[in-house]
Design an enzyme around this catalytic site. Sequence first.
Site, PDB file in Angstrom:
ATOM      1  N   HIS A 177       6.440  71.124  67.204  1.00 51.58           N
ATOM      2  CA  HIS A 177       5.115  71.726  67.344  1.00 51.58           C
ATOM      3  C   HIS A 177       4.500  71.236  68.643  1.00 51.58           C
ATOM      4  CE1 HIS A 177       1.248  73.471  66.093  1.00 51.58           C
ATOM      5  NE2 HIS A 177       0.720  72.405  66.689  1.00 51.58           N
ATOM      6  N   CYS A 178       4.120  72.164  69.499  1.00 56.31           N
ATOM      7  CA  CYS A 178       3.566  71.823  70.807  1.00 56.31           C
ATOM      8  C   CYS A 178       2.056  72.061  70.794  1.00 56.31           C
ATOM      9  CB  CYS A 178       4.230  72.665  71.900  1.00 56.31           C
ATOM     10  SG  CYS A 178       3.619  72.304  73.563  1.00 56.31           S
ATOM     11  N   PRO A 179       1.234  71.020  70.905  1.00 56.02           N
ATOM     12  CA  PRO A 179      -0.215  71.228  70.899  1.00 56.02           C
ATOM     13  C   PRO A 179      -0.725  71.950  72.133  1.00 56.02           C
ATOM     14  CG  PRO A 179       0.316  68.934  71.379  1.00 56.02           C
ATOM     15  CD  PRO A 179       1.599  69.601  71.006  1.00 56.02           C
ATOM     16  N   GLY A 182      -0.513  75.415  71.165  1.00 58.70           N
ATOM     17  CA  GLY A 182      -1.147  75.681  69.882  1.00 58.70           C
ATOM     18  C   GLY A 182      -0.247  76.392  68.905  1.00 58.70           C
TER      19      GLY A 182
END
Length: 345
Positions: A177-179, A182
Amino acid sequence: MEDSSQGSFVATINEDYEAICWGCGLNLVLPSYAPVFKCGWCGAITNQNPVRPETKSFGLRRFRDRCFVVILAVFMLFVICGGIWAAYPVLFSISLACGIFHSVTTATLAISTLSTFILVAFKCAGKPTNILYGTHPGVGNGALNNYTFCNYCSKPKSPRTHHCRTCGMCVLDMDHHCPFIGNCVGAGNHKYFIAFLISAVISTSYAAVMCVYTLIHILPPIEKGAAYASDVAHVAHGNSISILRVVKNICLTYIANAVFISVRSLVLVYLFVASVSVAIGLSVLLWQQLSYIYEGKTYLSHLSSQGTEEDGEKSCRNLLTFFGCPHSIERHLPTIRNLRKRHKT
Protein backbone atom coordinates in the site's frame (compact mmCIF):
# COMPACT_ATOMS: atom_id res chain seq x y z
CA MET A 1 -11.07 -50.23 43.22
CA GLU A 2 -12.78 -51.38 40.07
CA ASP A 3 -14.71 -48.09 39.78
CA SER A 4 -11.59 -45.98 40.19
CA SER A 5 -9.60 -48.00 37.66
CA GLN A 6 -12.46 -47.89 35.18
CA GLY A 7 -12.82 -44.12 35.60
CA SER A 8 -9.14 -43.54 34.98
CA PHE A 9 -9.32 -45.73 31.89
CA VAL A 10 -12.23 -43.75 30.39
CA ALA A 11 -10.45 -40.42 31.03
CA THR A 12 -7.59 -41.40 28.73
CA ILE A 13 -9.86 -41.80 25.68
CA ASN A 14 -9.63 -38.86 23.26
CA GLU A 15 -13.03 -37.59 22.16
CA ASP A 16 -13.55 -36.48 18.58
CA TYR A 17 -14.02 -32.77 17.97
CA GLU A 18 -16.58 -31.51 15.46
CA ALA A 19 -16.09 -28.34 13.44
CA ILE A 20 -17.79 -26.74 10.46
CA CYS A 21 -15.86 -25.80 7.32
CA TRP A 22 -16.72 -22.30 6.15
CA GLY A 23 -15.92 -23.22 2.54
CA CYS A 24 -18.33 -26.09 1.90
CA GLY A 25 -20.40 -26.13 5.10
CA LEU A 26 -19.58 -29.75 5.93
CA ASN A 27 -19.33 -30.97 9.51
CA LEU A 28 -15.79 -32.22 9.99
CA VAL A 29 -14.69 -34.65 12.69
CA LEU A 30 -11.24 -33.80 14.03
CA PRO A 31 -9.18 -36.01 16.34
CA SER A 32 -8.77 -33.05 18.69
CA TYR A 33 -9.32 -29.32 18.83
CA ALA A 34 -7.21 -27.45 16.27
CA PRO A 35 -7.22 -23.64 15.93
CA VAL A 36 -6.47 -23.96 12.20
CA PHE A 37 -7.47 -26.88 10.00
CA LYS A 38 -7.88 -27.66 6.31
CA CYS A 39 -10.97 -29.24 4.83
CA GLY A 40 -10.36 -32.55 3.09
CA TRP A 41 -13.11 -31.89 0.53
CA CYS A 42 -12.90 -28.29 -0.69
CA GLY A 43 -9.38 -27.52 0.61
CA ALA A 44 -10.41 -24.37 2.49
CA ILE A 45 -8.40 -23.38 5.56
CA THR A 46 -10.45 -22.49 8.64
CA ASN A 47 -9.11 -20.37 11.48
CA GLN A 48 -11.21 -20.85 14.60
CA ASN A 49 -9.48 -17.97 16.40
CA PRO A 50 -9.88 -15.14 13.89
CA VAL A 51 -8.54 -11.66 14.47
CA ARG A 52 -11.29 -9.19 15.22
CA PRO A 53 -11.56 -6.44 12.60
CA GLU A 54 -10.31 -3.03 13.74
CA THR A 55 -11.93 0.03 12.22
CA LYS A 56 -10.83 2.74 14.65
CA SER A 57 -7.86 4.06 12.66
CA PHE A 58 -9.39 3.55 9.20
CA GLY A 59 -10.42 7.20 8.86
CA LEU A 60 -7.03 8.46 10.05
CA ARG A 61 -5.19 6.33 7.51
CA ARG A 62 -7.41 7.53 4.69
CA PHE A 63 -6.89 11.15 5.75
CA ARG A 64 -3.11 10.58 5.85
CA ASP A 65 -3.19 9.14 2.33
CA ARG A 66 -5.14 12.10 0.98
CA CYS A 67 -2.60 14.48 2.50
CA PHE A 68 0.29 12.59 0.88
CA VAL A 69 -1.48 12.56 -2.49
CA VAL A 70 -2.06 16.33 -2.33
CA ILE A 71 1.58 16.94 -1.34
CA LEU A 72 2.87 14.79 -4.22
CA ALA A 73 0.53 16.43 -6.73
CA VAL A 74 1.57 19.92 -5.59
CA PHE A 75 5.25 18.95 -5.79
CA MET A 76 4.89 17.65 -9.35
CA LEU A 77 3.04 20.78 -10.45
CA PHE A 78 5.65 22.97 -8.76
CA VAL A 79 8.51 21.19 -10.54
CA ILE A 80 6.73 21.54 -13.89
CA CYS A 81 5.52 25.14 -13.51
CA GLY A 82 8.61 26.33 -11.61
CA GLY A 83 10.91 24.80 -14.20
CA ILE A 84 9.00 26.43 -17.04
CA TRP A 85 9.07 29.83 -15.34
CA ALA A 86 12.75 29.66 -14.40
CA ALA A 87 14.34 27.89 -17.37
CA TYR A 88 12.35 28.57 -20.51
CA PRO A 89 13.00 32.31 -20.88
CA VAL A 90 16.70 31.43 -20.84
CA LEU A 91 16.28 28.49 -23.23
CA PHE A 92 14.33 30.56 -25.76
CA SER A 93 16.94 33.31 -25.50
CA ILE A 94 19.60 30.81 -26.60
CA SER A 95 17.73 29.83 -29.76
CA LEU A 96 14.17 29.27 -30.92
CA ALA A 97 14.89 25.66 -31.86
CA CYS A 98 16.31 24.99 -28.40
CA GLY A 99 13.21 26.42 -26.73
CA ILE A 100 10.80 24.47 -28.95
CA PHE A 101 12.68 21.19 -28.46
CA HIS A 102 12.67 21.47 -24.68
CA SER A 103 9.03 22.61 -24.67
CA VAL A 104 7.97 19.46 -26.53
CA THR A 105 10.14 17.29 -24.27
CA THR A 106 8.72 18.86 -21.11
CA ALA A 107 5.13 18.52 -22.31
CA THR A 108 5.65 14.86 -23.19
CA LEU A 109 7.24 13.98 -19.85
CA ALA A 110 4.67 15.99 -17.87
CA ILE A 111 1.70 14.34 -19.60
CA SER A 112 3.26 10.89 -19.18
CA THR A 113 4.01 11.36 -15.48
CA LEU A 114 0.67 12.95 -14.56
CA SER A 115 -1.41 10.44 -16.57
CA THR A 116 0.32 7.40 -15.05
CA PHE A 117 -0.02 8.96 -11.59
CA ILE A 118 -3.77 9.40 -12.10
CA LEU A 119 -4.13 5.83 -13.38
CA VAL A 120 -2.22 4.22 -10.52
CA ALA A 121 -3.99 6.37 -7.92
CA PHE A 122 -7.59 5.96 -9.08
CA LYS A 123 -7.64 2.59 -10.83
CA CYS A 124 -8.77 -0.40 -8.76
CA ALA A 125 -5.74 -2.26 -7.44
CA GLY A 126 -7.24 -5.66 -8.18
CA LYS A 127 -10.60 -6.85 -6.87
CA PRO A 128 -10.75 -10.65 -6.53
CA THR A 129 -13.52 -12.48 -8.35
CA ASN A 130 -16.58 -13.62 -6.41
CA ILE A 131 -16.65 -17.36 -5.74
CA LEU A 132 -19.38 -19.63 -4.42
CA TYR A 133 -18.86 -20.96 -0.90
CA GLY A 134 -20.76 -22.27 2.11
CA THR A 135 -22.85 -24.99 0.42
CA HIS A 136 -21.60 -28.53 -0.18
CA PRO A 137 -23.48 -29.25 -3.43
CA GLY A 138 -22.19 -26.05 -5.05
CA VAL A 139 -18.55 -26.31 -3.93
CA GLY A 140 -16.60 -28.97 -5.79
CA ASN A 141 -13.69 -31.07 -4.64
CA GLY A 142 -10.64 -28.80 -4.18
CA ALA A 143 -12.51 -25.72 -5.42
CA LEU A 144 -11.28 -23.63 -2.47
CA ASN A 145 -7.82 -25.15 -2.07
CA ASN A 146 -5.75 -23.07 0.41
CA TYR A 147 -8.44 -20.36 0.51
CA THR A 148 -8.95 -18.54 3.79
CA PHE A 149 -11.88 -16.46 5.01
CA CYS A 150 -11.44 -12.69 5.27
CA ASN A 151 -13.20 -11.49 8.41
CA TYR A 152 -13.00 -7.88 7.24
CA CYS A 153 -14.73 -8.41 3.87
CA SER A 154 -16.66 -11.57 4.91
CA LYS A 155 -15.56 -13.24 1.67
CA PRO A 156 -13.19 -16.05 0.61
CA LYS A 157 -9.58 -15.00 0.12
CA SER A 158 -7.23 -16.84 -2.24
CA PRO A 159 -3.53 -17.40 -1.36
CA ARG A 160 -2.62 -14.61 -3.80
CA THR A 161 -4.97 -12.14 -2.10
CA HIS A 162 -4.28 -9.91 0.88
CA HIS A 163 -6.57 -7.58 2.78
CA CYS A 164 -5.56 -3.92 3.03
CA ARG A 165 -6.94 -2.29 6.15
CA THR A 166 -6.27 1.18 4.74
CA CYS A 167 -8.25 0.61 1.54
CA GLY A 168 -10.78 -1.61 3.34
CA MET A 169 -10.77 -4.34 0.68
CA CYS A 170 -8.98 -7.49 -0.44
CA VAL A 171 -6.46 -6.95 -3.24
CA LEU A 172 -5.36 -9.62 -5.71
CA ASP A 173 -1.56 -9.99 -6.01
CA MET A 174 -1.09 -7.12 -3.57
CA ASP A 175 2.44 -5.72 -3.59
CA HIS A 176 2.12 -2.97 -1.00
CA HIS A 177 0.00 0.00 0.00
CA CYS A 178 1.52 3.29 -1.13
CA PRO A 179 0.34 6.37 0.82
CA PHE A 180 1.73 8.71 -1.85
CA ILE A 181 -0.83 7.45 -4.37
CA GLY A 182 -3.52 6.77 -1.77
CA ASN A 183 -4.04 3.29 -3.18
CA CYS A 184 -2.73 -0.25 -3.09
CA VAL A 185 -0.43 -1.63 -5.77
CA GLY A 186 -1.85 -4.90 -7.03
CA ALA A 187 -2.77 -6.89 -10.11
CA GLY A 188 -5.00 -4.12 -11.47
CA ASN A 189 -2.54 -1.21 -11.40
CA HIS A 190 0.95 -2.68 -10.89
CA LYS A 191 1.95 -2.00 -14.51
CA TYR A 192 0.83 1.61 -14.21
CA PHE A 193 2.86 1.94 -11.00
CA ILE A 194 6.02 0.76 -12.78
CA ALA A 195 5.25 3.09 -15.70
CA PHE A 196 4.82 5.98 -13.24
CA LEU A 197 8.18 5.22 -11.60
CA ILE A 198 9.96 5.06 -14.97
CA SER A 199 8.36 8.30 -16.15
CA ALA A 200 9.09 10.06 -12.85
CA VAL A 201 12.76 9.00 -12.85
CA ILE A 202 13.25 10.21 -16.43
CA SER A 203 11.39 13.46 -15.72
CA THR A 204 13.31 14.32 -12.55
CA SER A 205 16.64 13.45 -14.20
CA TYR A 206 15.76 15.68 -17.14
CA ALA A 207 14.72 18.48 -14.77
CA ALA A 208 18.05 18.24 -12.90
CA VAL A 209 20.06 18.41 -16.14
CA MET A 210 18.06 21.38 -17.41
CA CYS A 211 18.53 23.24 -14.12
CA VAL A 212 22.30 22.87 -14.38
CA TYR A 213 22.26 23.84 -18.07
CA THR A 214 20.21 26.97 -17.32
CA LEU A 215 22.28 27.94 -14.29
CA ILE A 216 25.45 27.88 -16.39
CA HIS A 217 23.94 30.56 -18.65
CA ILE A 218 22.55 32.89 -15.96
CA LEU A 219 24.98 32.72 -13.02
CA PRO A 220 27.71 35.39 -12.90
CA PRO A 221 31.06 34.31 -14.38
CA ILE A 222 33.77 33.03 -12.08
CA GLU A 223 36.99 34.96 -11.76
CA LYS A 224 39.53 32.67 -13.36
CA GLY A 225 42.98 33.22 -11.94
CA ALA A 226 46.19 31.31 -12.45
CA ALA A 227 45.36 28.81 -9.72
CA TYR A 228 41.96 28.11 -11.28
CA ALA A 229 43.54 27.55 -14.70
CA SER A 230 46.08 25.18 -13.16
CA ASP A 231 43.36 23.17 -11.42
CA VAL A 232 41.31 22.93 -14.62
CA ALA A 233 44.39 21.66 -16.45
CA HIS A 234 44.84 18.94 -13.84
CA VAL A 235 41.13 18.07 -14.07
CA ALA A 236 41.60 17.42 -17.78
CA HIS A 237 44.17 14.77 -16.82
CA GLY A 238 41.77 13.11 -14.35
CA ASN A 239 43.20 14.41 -11.09
CA SER A 240 40.49 13.82 -8.45
CA ILE A 241 42.00 16.33 -5.99
CA SER A 242 41.85 19.07 -8.60
CA ILE A 243 38.22 18.21 -9.37
CA LEU A 244 37.25 18.67 -5.73
CA ARG A 245 39.24 21.90 -5.57
CA VAL A 246 37.50 23.32 -8.64
CA VAL A 247 34.05 22.39 -7.28
CA LYS A 248 34.98 23.92 -3.92
CA ASN A 249 36.12 27.19 -5.52
CA ILE A 250 32.95 27.41 -7.62
CA CYS A 251 30.72 26.85 -4.58
CA LEU A 252 32.62 29.37 -2.45
CA THR A 253 32.46 31.96 -5.22
CA TYR A 254 28.69 31.65 -5.58
CA ILE A 255 28.15 31.62 -1.81
CA ALA A 256 30.17 34.83 -1.50
CA ASN A 257 28.02 36.41 -4.22
CA ALA A 258 24.73 34.98 -2.91
CA VAL A 259 23.31 38.48 -2.43
CA PHE A 260 23.56 39.15 -6.16
CA ILE A 261 21.95 35.83 -7.21
CA SER A 262 18.45 36.29 -8.64
CA VAL A 263 15.27 34.57 -7.49
CA ARG A 264 15.29 32.60 -10.73
CA SER A 265 18.67 31.12 -9.83
CA LEU A 266 17.52 30.18 -6.33
CA VAL A 267 14.46 28.41 -7.75
CA LEU A 268 16.68 26.49 -10.17
CA VAL A 269 19.03 25.46 -7.36
CA TYR A 270 16.10 24.20 -5.28
CA LEU A 271 14.63 22.33 -8.25
CA PHE A 272 18.00 20.73 -8.93
CA VAL A 273 18.42 19.48 -5.34
CA ALA A 274 14.81 18.27 -5.15
CA SER A 275 14.94 16.57 -8.54
CA VAL A 276 18.19 14.74 -7.78
CA SER A 277 16.89 13.57 -4.38
CA VAL A 278 13.60 12.29 -5.80
CA ALA A 279 15.32 10.67 -8.79
CA ILE A 280 17.68 8.72 -6.51
CA GLY A 281 14.86 7.53 -4.24
CA LEU A 282 12.58 6.50 -7.10
CA SER A 283 15.45 4.75 -8.90
CA VAL A 284 16.06 2.55 -5.85
CA LEU A 285 12.33 1.78 -5.61
CA LEU A 286 12.13 1.01 -9.34
CA TRP A 287 15.12 -1.35 -9.14
CA GLN A 288 13.55 -3.13 -6.16
CA GLN A 289 10.23 -3.53 -7.96
CA LEU A 290 11.84 -4.89 -11.13
CA SER A 291 13.91 -7.32 -9.04
CA TYR A 292 10.78 -8.73 -7.40
CA ILE A 293 9.04 -9.04 -10.76
CA TYR A 294 12.09 -10.82 -12.18
CA GLU A 295 11.88 -13.31 -9.30
CA GLY A 296 8.14 -13.79 -9.85
CA LYS A 297 7.27 -12.27 -6.47
CA THR A 298 5.57 -9.29 -4.93
CA TYR A 299 6.85 -7.33 -1.95
CA LEU A 300 4.45 -9.09 0.43
CA SER A 301 5.26 -12.55 -0.93
CA HIS A 302 8.96 -11.70 -0.55
CA LEU A 303 8.40 -10.86 3.12
CA SER A 304 6.38 -14.03 3.73
CA SER A 305 9.04 -16.21 2.06
CA GLN A 306 11.89 -14.90 4.22
CA GLY A 307 13.28 -17.59 6.48
CA THR A 308 11.91 -20.37 4.28
CA GLU A 309 13.31 -22.36 1.39
CA GLU A 310 10.68 -21.06 -1.03
CA ASP A 311 12.28 -19.29 -3.97
CA GLY A 312 10.58 -18.00 -7.08
CA GLU A 313 11.73 -18.85 -10.58
CA LYS A 314 14.07 -16.08 -11.67
CA SER A 315 13.53 -15.50 -15.37
CA CYS A 316 13.17 -12.71 -17.91
CA ARG A 317 9.87 -14.34 -18.83
CA ASN A 318 8.42 -12.93 -15.63
CA LEU A 319 9.24 -9.41 -16.82
CA LEU A 320 7.86 -10.04 -20.33
CA THR A 321 4.67 -11.60 -18.95
CA PHE A 322 4.24 -8.73 -16.50
CA PHE A 323 4.45 -6.10 -19.25
CA GLY A 324 2.28 -8.17 -21.61
CA CYS A 325 4.91 -8.76 -24.29
CA PRO A 326 3.93 -11.07 -27.18
CA HIS A 327 4.68 -14.79 -26.85
CA SER A 328 6.92 -14.68 -29.93
CA ILE A 329 9.56 -12.88 -27.85
CA GLU A 330 9.29 -15.40 -25.01
CA ARG A 331 10.00 -18.30 -27.37
CA HIS A 332 13.55 -17.07 -27.92
CA LEU A 333 14.36 -16.88 -24.21
CA PRO A 334 15.04 -20.63 -23.70
CA THR A 335 17.36 -20.55 -26.70
CA ILE A 336 19.32 -17.64 -25.25
CA ARG A 337 19.48 -19.35 -21.84
CA ASN A 338 20.72 -22.61 -23.37
CA LEU A 339 23.40 -20.75 -25.33
CA ARG A 340 24.67 -19.18 -22.12
CA LYS A 341 24.85 -22.57 -20.43
CA ARG A 342 26.79 -24.01 -23.37
CA HIS A 343 29.31 -21.17 -23.22
CA LYS A 344 29.77 -21.72 -19.48
CA THR A 345 30.40 -25.44 -19.93
